[in-house]
Design an enzyme around this catalytic site. Structure first.
Site, PDB file in Angstrom:
ATOM      1  N   TRP A 175      41.169  28.661  50.110  1.00 42.38           N
ATOM      2  CA  TRP A 175      42.058  29.061  48.925  1.00 42.38           C
ATOM      3  C   TRP A 175      43.000  30.035  49.551  1.00 42.38           C
ATOM      4  O   TRP A 175      44.107  30.483  49.145  1.00 42.38           O
ATOM      5  CB  TRP A 175      41.530  29.187  47.777  1.00 42.38           C
ATOM      6  CG  TRP A 175      40.726  30.228  47.624  1.00 42.38           C
ATOM      7  CD1 TRP A 175      39.236  30.300  47.973  1.00 42.38           C
ATOM      8  CD2 TRP A 175      41.002  31.950  47.292  1.00 42.38           C
ATOM      9  NE1 TRP A 175      38.707  31.530  47.890  1.00 42.38           N
ATOM     10  CE2 TRP A 175      39.760  32.525  47.329  1.00 42.38           C
ATOM     11  CE3 TRP A 175      42.140  32.494  46.754  1.00 42.38           C
ATOM     12  CZ2 TRP A 175      39.550  33.938  47.059  1.00 42.38           C
ATOM     13  CZ3 TRP A 175      42.043  33.864  46.742  1.00 42.38           C
ATOM     14  CH2 TRP A 175      40.822  34.579  46.986  1.00 42.38           C
ATOM     15  N   ASP A 205      47.094  40.210  40.865  1.00 40.81           N
ATOM     16  CA  ASP A 205      45.631  39.518  40.586  1.00 40.81           C
ATOM     17  C   ASP A 205      45.729  38.623  39.419  1.00 40.81           C
ATOM     18  O   ASP A 205      46.628  38.765  38.539  1.00 40.81           O
ATOM     19  CB  ASP A 205      44.457  40.615  40.544  1.00 40.81           C
ATOM     20  CG  ASP A 205      43.335  40.132  40.099  1.00 40.81           C
ATOM     21  OD1 ASP A 205      42.882  39.686  39.058  1.00 40.81           O
ATOM     22  OD2 ASP A 205      42.554  40.068  41.140  1.00 40.81           O
ATOM     23  N   LYS A 207      43.701  38.276  36.908  1.00 35.14           N
ATOM     24  CA  LYS A 207      43.465  39.214  35.597  1.00 35.14           C
ATOM     25  C   LYS A 207      44.624  39.767  35.030  1.00 35.14           C
ATOM     26  O   LYS A 207      44.451  40.181  33.737  1.00 35.14           O
ATOM     27  CB  LYS A 207      42.487  40.161  35.876  1.00 35.14           C
ATOM     28  CG  LYS A 207      41.141  39.420  36.076  1.00 35.14           C
ATOM     29  CD  LYS A 207      39.942  40.683  36.351  1.00 35.14           C
ATOM     30  CE  LYS A 207      40.056  41.222  37.805  1.00 35.14           C
ATOM     31  NZ  LYS A 207      40.220  40.302  38.867  1.00 35.14           N
ATOM     32  N   HIS A 268      36.256  46.465  47.813  1.00 39.16           N
ATOM     33  CA  HIS A 268      34.970  46.270  47.370  1.00 39.16           C
ATOM     34  C   HIS A 268      33.906  46.106  48.265  1.00 39.16           C
ATOM     35  O   HIS A 268      34.291  45.504  49.594  1.00 39.16           O
ATOM     36  CB  HIS A 268      34.941  45.058  46.265  1.00 39.16           C
ATOM     37  CG  HIS A 268      35.213  45.189  44.789  1.00 39.16           C
ATOM     38  ND1 HIS A 268      35.990  44.081  44.397  1.00 39.16           N
ATOM     39  CD2 HIS A 268      35.385  46.199  44.197  1.00 39.16           C
ATOM     40  CE1 HIS A 268      36.339  44.502  43.137  1.00 39.16           C
ATOM     41  NE2 HIS A 268      36.086  45.851  43.125  1.00 39.16           N
ATOM     42  N   TYR A 269      32.722  46.732  48.118  1.00 38.65           N
ATOM     43  CA  TYR A 269      31.609  46.140  48.851  1.00 38.65           C
ATOM     44  C   TYR A 269      30.102  45.943  48.037  1.00 38.65           C
ATOM     45  O   TYR A 269      30.029  47.112  47.434  1.00 38.65           O
ATOM     46  CB  TYR A 269      31.414  47.169  49.949  1.00 38.65           C
ATOM     47  CG  TYR A 269      30.249  46.419  50.939  1.00 38.65           C
ATOM     48  CD1 TYR A 269      30.710  45.809  52.154  1.00 38.65           C
ATOM     49  CD2 TYR A 269      28.900  46.792  51.096  1.00 38.65           C
ATOM     50  CE1 TYR A 269      29.682  45.089  52.529  1.00 38.65           C
ATOM     51  CE2 TYR A 269      27.860  46.300  51.879  1.00 38.65           C
ATOM     52  CZ  TYR A 269      28.172  45.371  52.725  1.00 38.65           C
ATOM     53  OH  TYR A 269      27.433  44.809  53.556  1.00 38.65           O
ATOM     54  N   HIS A 275      37.066  37.373  52.931  1.00 32.22           N
ATOM     55  CA  HIS A 275      38.138  37.668  53.878  1.00 32.22           C
ATOM     56  C   HIS A 275      38.767  39.251  53.358  1.00 32.22           C
ATOM     57  O   HIS A 275      39.043  39.276  52.239  1.00 32.22           O
ATOM     58  CB  HIS A 275      39.198  36.587  53.644  1.00 32.22           C
ATOM     59  CG  HIS A 275      40.464  36.740  54.449  1.00 32.22           C
ATOM     60  ND1 HIS A 275      40.756  36.124  55.725  1.00 32.22           N
ATOM     61  CD2 HIS A 275      41.658  37.408  54.196  1.00 32.22           C
ATOM     62  CE1 HIS A 275      41.811  36.604  55.901  1.00 32.22           C
ATOM     63  NE2 HIS A 275      42.515  37.268  55.276  1.00 32.22           N
ATOM     64  N   HIS A 277      40.478  41.916  51.882  1.00 33.69           N
ATOM     65  CA  HIS A 277      41.316  42.195  50.808  1.00 33.69           C
ATOM     66  C   HIS A 277      41.292  43.657  50.092  1.00 33.69           C
ATOM     67  O   HIS A 277      40.239  44.114  50.134  1.00 33.69           O
ATOM     68  CB  HIS A 277      41.389  41.123  49.928  1.00 33.69           C
ATOM     69  CG  HIS A 277      40.169  40.961  49.244  1.00 33.69           C
ATOM     70  ND1 HIS A 277      38.983  40.501  49.871  1.00 33.69           N
ATOM     71  CD2 HIS A 277      39.822  41.437  47.850  1.00 33.69           C
ATOM     72  CE1 HIS A 277      38.085  40.424  48.750  1.00 33.69           C
ATOM     73  NE2 HIS A 277      38.325  41.052  47.745  1.00 33.69           N
ATOM     74  N   VAL A 278      42.556  44.157  49.863  1.00 33.82           N
ATOM     75  CA  VAL A 278      42.306  45.550  49.187  1.00 33.82           C
ATOM     76  C   VAL A 278      43.079  45.365  47.794  1.00 33.82           C
ATOM     77  O   VAL A 278      43.961  44.505  47.464  1.00 33.82           O
ATOM     78  CB  VAL A 278      43.139  46.499  50.033  1.00 33.82           C
ATOM     79  CG1 VAL A 278      43.323  47.813  49.146  1.00 33.82           C
ATOM     80  CG2 VAL A 278      42.738  46.539  51.349  1.00 33.82           C
ATOM     81  N   HIS A 279      42.320  46.244  46.619  1.00 35.71           N
ATOM     82  CA  HIS A 279      42.694  46.100  45.506  1.00 35.71           C
ATOM     83  C   HIS A 279      43.717  47.301  44.903  1.00 35.71           C
ATOM     84  O   HIS A 279      43.513  48.252  45.485  1.00 35.71           O
ATOM     85  CB  HIS A 279      41.578  46.259  44.540  1.00 35.71           C
ATOM     86  CG  HIS A 279      40.598  45.102  44.732  1.00 35.71           C
ATOM     87  ND1 HIS A 279      40.349  44.199  43.837  1.00 35.71           N
ATOM     88  CD2 HIS A 279      39.672  44.839  45.821  1.00 35.71           C
ATOM     89  CE1 HIS A 279      39.260  43.392  44.389  1.00 35.71           C
ATOM     90  NE2 HIS A 279      38.766  43.785  45.663  1.00 35.71           N
TER      91      HIS A 279
END
Length: 337
Positions: A175, A205, A207, A268-269, A275, A277-279
């Site tokens: 996806w 996102d 959400k 996040h960890y 893959h 990605h950054v928030h």
């Protein structure tokens, strides 16, 4: 009241939800089509509630497990999960409602204070509805409430336990590639740096419904493949990380008029999918996974790599795992031995 987000001239549909609110990789892989404003039906008939998997009065959300298609001759029917969530208020619609004569029921009155039940018109009573169908036992366990446990993972733990465990799982990220290859969600891309090594796409996102800025939430997904998580990052990736931080903030400023000092930009960890990605979230928004046990600010990640090329291969990282996560058992057993 929430600020109202500027509406782009050709903005199309939004969809949803992460963590417990997030679709799994299998769910995301299945949704390659785009949405529509036309009336539609649920992808099943009937819904008999079997169990409330989780609910939150604070977040105005409930997760339901039900049986569907029981009347269609499919034996005991099929499992489905339906997530119902109240949508955020929009200032213009609420103001218009209060200017009229809304239907009210008095609940409490004392001096200058009074409480009512207000019954809004249809346009203000929508409920965001997320469907997981057909749902597997894995999906049911994912959305079921579970106690959380903190673990501390050394660099050795990652190489010897976490990474082999992840590689043994069938964690499809097709996806993600569909987004990067413009096979899905191309109309939702806010910004793109097309460089195959140091570029990324910026996308809202699921959400965030993009109707207000208080809960602004976008994701930068890197074009470069093979970077699974924070643990893989080295100085080789600094140009990519700097591009994401600088260009992502600039794109959000241009599109939504939100400055960089009003954004929380982090990784996040453990991530929810492997893959890189950054928030990007509004600073005042309590986004899922933004706590100290999971979020790592991108600016600090960049600085750590500038000072120590092997920082994320050496460092002990703390994160939370659900009680039913097999990785929790593996890490706890290793720490006891």
């Amino acid at each position: 009241m929430a600020d109202t987000a500027p509406q782009p001239s050709k903005r199309k549909r939004e969809r949803d939800p992460e963590e417990a609110e997030a679709p799994s990789t299998e769910e995301k892989e299945a949704r390659v089509g785009n949405g529509t404003s036309a009336p539609v039906r649920l992808p099943f008939s009937g819904f008999r509630v079997k169990k409330v998997l989780r609910e939150s009065a604070r977040d105005k959300i409930i997760f339901l497990h039900g049986k569907v298609n029981e009347a269609s001759g499919d034996g005991d029917g099929e499992d489905a999960i339906v997530i119902l969530e109240k949508t955020p208020f929009q200032v213009d619609q609420v103001a218009q409602l209060l200017m009229g004569s809304p239907e009210l029921q008095l609940q409490f009155s004392n001096d200058i204070y009074s409480t009512y039940h207000l019954f809004p018109p249809r346009q203000l009573s929508d409920v965001k509805t997320t469907v997981v169908y057909p749902a597997t036992e894995k999906h049911l366990q994912k959305y079921l409430h579970q106690d959380l446990h903190l673990v501390r993972e050394t660099g050795g733990d990652y190489k010897n336990i976490t990474l082999p465990h992840l590689e043994s799982q069938s964690l499809s990220i097709q996806w993600v590639y569909n987004i990067l290859d413009k096979k899905a969600e191309a109309d939702r891309i806010v910004f793109e740096n097309p460089d195959p090594s140091d570029g990324f796409v910026l996308i809202p996102d699921l959400k965030w419904n993009q109707k207000q800025l208080d809960d602004l939430y976008l994701i930068a997904i890197c074009h470069r493949r093979g970077i699974k998580s924070l643990r893989d990052l080295t100085p080789e990736h600094l140009p990519l990380l700097r591009n994401i931080l600088r260009e992502g903030q600039e794109a959000i400023l241009q599109r939504y008029q939100v400055t960089g000092d009003r954004l929380r930009v982090y990784l996040h960890y453990l991530p929810s999918y492997y893959h890189l990605h950054v928030h990007f979230t509004a600073l005042g928004f309590e986004a899922p996974g933004a706590g100290v046990e999971r979020a790592h600010l991108l600016a600090e990640v960049i600085e750590n790599l500038e000072q120590d090329p092997e920082h994320y291969q050496r460092r002990t990282l703390t994160f939370a795992l659900r009680a039913d996560d097999p990785l929790l058992t593996l890490l706890q057993e290793a720490q006891r031995s």
